[in-house]
Design an enzyme around this catalytic site. Sequence first.
Site, PDB file in Angstrom:
ATOM      1  N   ARG A  32      27.797  61.578  50.621  1.00 50.36           N
ATOM      2  CA  ARG A  32      28.625  62.764  50.886  1.00 50.36           C
ATOM      3  C   ARG A  32      27.787  64.149  50.254  1.00 50.36           C
ATOM      4  O   ARG A  32      27.885  65.032  50.986  1.00 50.36           O
ATOM      5  CB  ARG A  32      30.023  62.550  50.134  1.00 50.36           C
ATOM      6  CG  ARG A  32      30.998  63.657  50.360  1.00 50.36           C
ATOM      7  CD  ARG A  32      32.279  63.160  49.704  1.00 50.36           C
ATOM      8  NE  ARG A  32      33.145  62.102  50.021  1.00 50.36           N
ATOM      9  CZ  ARG A  32      33.845  61.516  49.538  1.00 50.36           C
ATOM     10  NH1 ARG A  32      34.636  62.249  48.452  1.00 50.36           N
ATOM     11  NH2 ARG A  32      34.269  60.331  50.060  1.00 50.36           N
ATOM     12  N   HIS A  78      31.652  59.848  61.788  1.00 55.45           N
ATOM     13  CA  HIS A  78      32.276  60.193  60.524  1.00 55.45           C
ATOM     14  C   HIS A  78      33.848  60.056  60.392  1.00 55.45           C
ATOM     15  O   HIS A  78      34.628  60.972  60.932  1.00 55.45           O
ATOM     16  CB  HIS A  78      31.903  61.931  60.312  1.00 55.45           C
ATOM     17  CG  HIS A  78      31.997  62.365  59.130  1.00 55.45           C
ATOM     18  ND1 HIS A  78      31.096  61.957  58.056  1.00 55.45           N
ATOM     19  CD2 HIS A  78      32.998  63.093  58.460  1.00 55.45           C
ATOM     20  CE1 HIS A  78      31.291  62.559  56.963  1.00 55.45           C
ATOM     21  NE2 HIS A  78      32.572  63.349  57.329  1.00 55.45           N
ATOM     22  N   TYR A 122      40.100  76.953  69.529  1.00 57.85           N
ATOM     23  CA  TYR A 122      39.871  78.375  69.985  1.00 57.85           C
ATOM     24  C   TYR A 122      38.558  78.519  70.071  1.00 57.85           C
ATOM     25  O   TYR A 122      37.794  79.483  70.711  1.00 57.85           O
ATOM     26  CB  TYR A 122      40.371  79.371  69.148  1.00 57.85           C
ATOM     27  CG  TYR A 122      41.962  79.327  69.106  1.00 57.85           C
ATOM     28  CD1 TYR A 122      42.524  79.357  70.548  1.00 57.85           C
ATOM     29  CD2 TYR A 122      42.907  78.986  68.034  1.00 57.85           C
ATOM     30  CE1 TYR A 122      44.018  79.234  70.448  1.00 57.85           C
ATOM     31  CE2 TYR A 122      44.258  78.750  68.080  1.00 57.85           C
ATOM     32  CZ  TYR A 122      44.941  79.071  69.397  1.00 57.85           C
ATOM     33  OH  TYR A 122      46.311  79.034  69.310  1.00 57.85           O
TER      34      TYR A 122
END
Length: 892
Positions: A32, A78, A122
């Site tokens: 991580r 993931h 968007y």
Amino acid sequence: MEADNSRIIPINIEEEMKSSYIDYSMSVIVSRALPDVRDGLKPVHRRVLYGMHDLGLTAGAAYKKSARIVGEVLGKYHPHGDSSVYDTLVRLAQDFSMRYPLVDGQGNFGSIDGDSAAAMRYTEARMTKLAEELLRDLGKETVNTQENFDGSLEEPTVLPAAFPNMLVSGADGIAVGMATKIPPHNLGEAIDATVAYIDNPECSIEDLMAHCPAPDFPTGGIIYGYKGVHDAYHTGRGRVIMRAKMHEEEIRKGRQALVITEIPYQVNKSNELERIAKRVRDDKIEGISDLRDESDRDGMRIVVELKQNAVPDVVKNQIYKHSRLQDTFGVNMVALVNGRPRVLNLKQAIQHYVEHRHEIVVRRTRYDLDKAQARAHTLAGLTRALDNLDAVIAIVRHSPDSDAARENLMRGVYPDTLSDADLEDLGVSLAPPHTRPDRNENALMHRPDEGWMTEEQARAILRLTLNRLTGMEREKIVAEYDDILGEIDRLQTILDSRERRLAIVREELLEVKDRFNDERRTAIDYTGGDIIMEDLIEREHVVVTLTHQGLTKRTSLDVYRAQGRGGVGLKATGRRDDDYIEHLFVTHSHDMLLFFTDHGQCYWLRVFEIPEGSRTAKGRSIRNLIDIAPDDRVRAVLSVSKDDFEDDDFLNSHYVLMATRKGQVKKSVLEAFSRPRTNGIIAISIDEDDQLIEAALTGGDNTVVVGSSGGRAVHFHEDDVRPTGRNTRGVRGITLGDDERMVGMVSVAPDMREALDILAVGANGYGKRTALTEYRTQSRGGKGLITMKTTNRTGPLVALKGVTDDEDLMVITENGIMIRTGVEGISTMGRNTQGVRIINLKSKDAIADITRVVVEEEADGAEETADERAADEDTDPTVAVDTPTNGQSPEA
């Protein structure tokens, strides 16, 4: 019914917690938070890029919705929150976060003002051309793969990375028990340093720094000082000071401004403008009249408009000091090396990357060689078939099916349906296996001991189309066979030579540099360091005033002119109706000030940190400069030169002598006051109904004169007061009568006892000098001797000072009137006299404070002499100026 305990396994909770926490820690560290030294990527960054690679989102492809990319990465590689993936995608697209963005974003991806990116539905994205270099040759088995979270797919454990991405892009992450913070660098410089290592693996870190001198931040700015960079590159840890880039500009006639065009990395522009504005309102930053942001699509432009009398360099350094426009990047180059976290210096980071690229070249070359050998083997069969075309046609034509045709070709026999007569009619014969002496037989795959060709070759022949049997096509096959054998020779040469492989790594790095290199953005100020504002402050003698309500300022000594005794004085300060001057003294602009308060606290401040003001200026609140409690106020101030304040011998051989309103005195070693704290320290323990009134710096063998408002004084040796710790209340210095208070304390050095006079001043403007020799030495604690005959005409005693003939006096009244007059103009009288008028006071005015000043001519000469001696590192130029110790000699 008895419970079934056969499936219950007893465990030790302590051991289970240890084991689980270690597993969790390693998961965070490896999977991580920390980048891999080889490609400089954390798993989430690697998966985002690999997911875009799967979607075919190359630099030339059409944009795809960010939500589509996030879904691809979440669904395949993931299995965490979508925000972590989208936040990663956004950061990779921000040109103010990434020195070289790896994602080409379309839409709102946030701003340097801290604006968030638009929702993923968007925005659209694809990879940049540079990101493609991280995945180049990924399909040639160049890196290891691992199963994804559900075992349905394979994902790479590292990317091939055609450039040193860990240095170029940097990294920032917090793991368990460790963290990483790697600054970004210029691509060309990082590649040049890597090439230098390839050319000479024994090179030093300094050799590499000649090519990669410092980090290169995406927001530009200035690296101020080089020590932090040097430490980071040599040890893996260091503090790199970053500054905004400013320049002076005349925005209109007679009005200057500081224009900020670049800010430090990871600094929020909008927040810093608000911070600067707040500091201006709080008087932490002075000299600014307006602040506005004129940034647009053409670049950043923050205009800091200055007041007419502001000094641009001083304002600039105040901005650096009180905002994040000077910030620190704490380099901590921690990365995963073979799955383990390690702190790396610059050379180690480059070394591990070069070994990674070397392995990529080896695996890529071996993959290409295998493919070339397989193709050569196929072409060898085709050329053999073309050399025996009639026989091959006969075998294929008369074989009952394709499997039989393949078997007959492999064995080199004709079908049983063909007799020798048939073959003779066909005019064909079976030639031996086709070989040519000039061919590289090692390039051909193994053939059976008995047989004409392999199964792969036979299948290739059966796939031939008729147009490949033309003469020209046959020549192409032969030419390709010759070329592929040459390629095999080349690839084998690469595998046989480490030098050749490293040369390829070098060539490919320089190719990336040629395509993507740009100019360095971050300037380097090698001569910089911590802000030293005194370098920008003129070395001069100044008058410092502090009012009853805590307003302070410094003014050049040259502002005041000497006047005769009895003059009406100059206006020294603009005061409020309910305020008056309490402290006035002469010091040096670079001295260290120790402030002692009513409550017995001590605070620190440099003289130049006190705002400069004109003779009539009101000044600034001392509470904006030091952290004084609301119910406390400054009572005494000591000035110590910077050099003395850092000299252990001086600190341990000098003392702070303090006196309180109720007649207590106390002595503490100066060293106890040499460690400044923002919230101050306890200097003396004060009773609830008492106050600190004075503090003086002594040399250990001084004598002390303390006086009361009743006009009496005690002269004793400071040895009568033994040194005690800071948190003590001291001993009795003088016995006071009813309604009396202690008004002053004079500390006298041994060489000044014959020359020093005691100046006594009454509240109504009367004063006189009396030789110190008229004050016999007594034991401390008594009522003392008469020092001035106090009457209604003189008023109570308000000041007791030690003076000499060659000094001037500064007298300040409660209404803010100040007069400078020579001591020699004040009569010398006996102790039991009233004195003469030294200042004409207006109605309802009274003297507030007095200090002594070196005469102007002597001050100039003394400063020159002191500067000369300072050049020899013997003394500090401040020695010629009286410190606010109320009678202490300059030598003390």
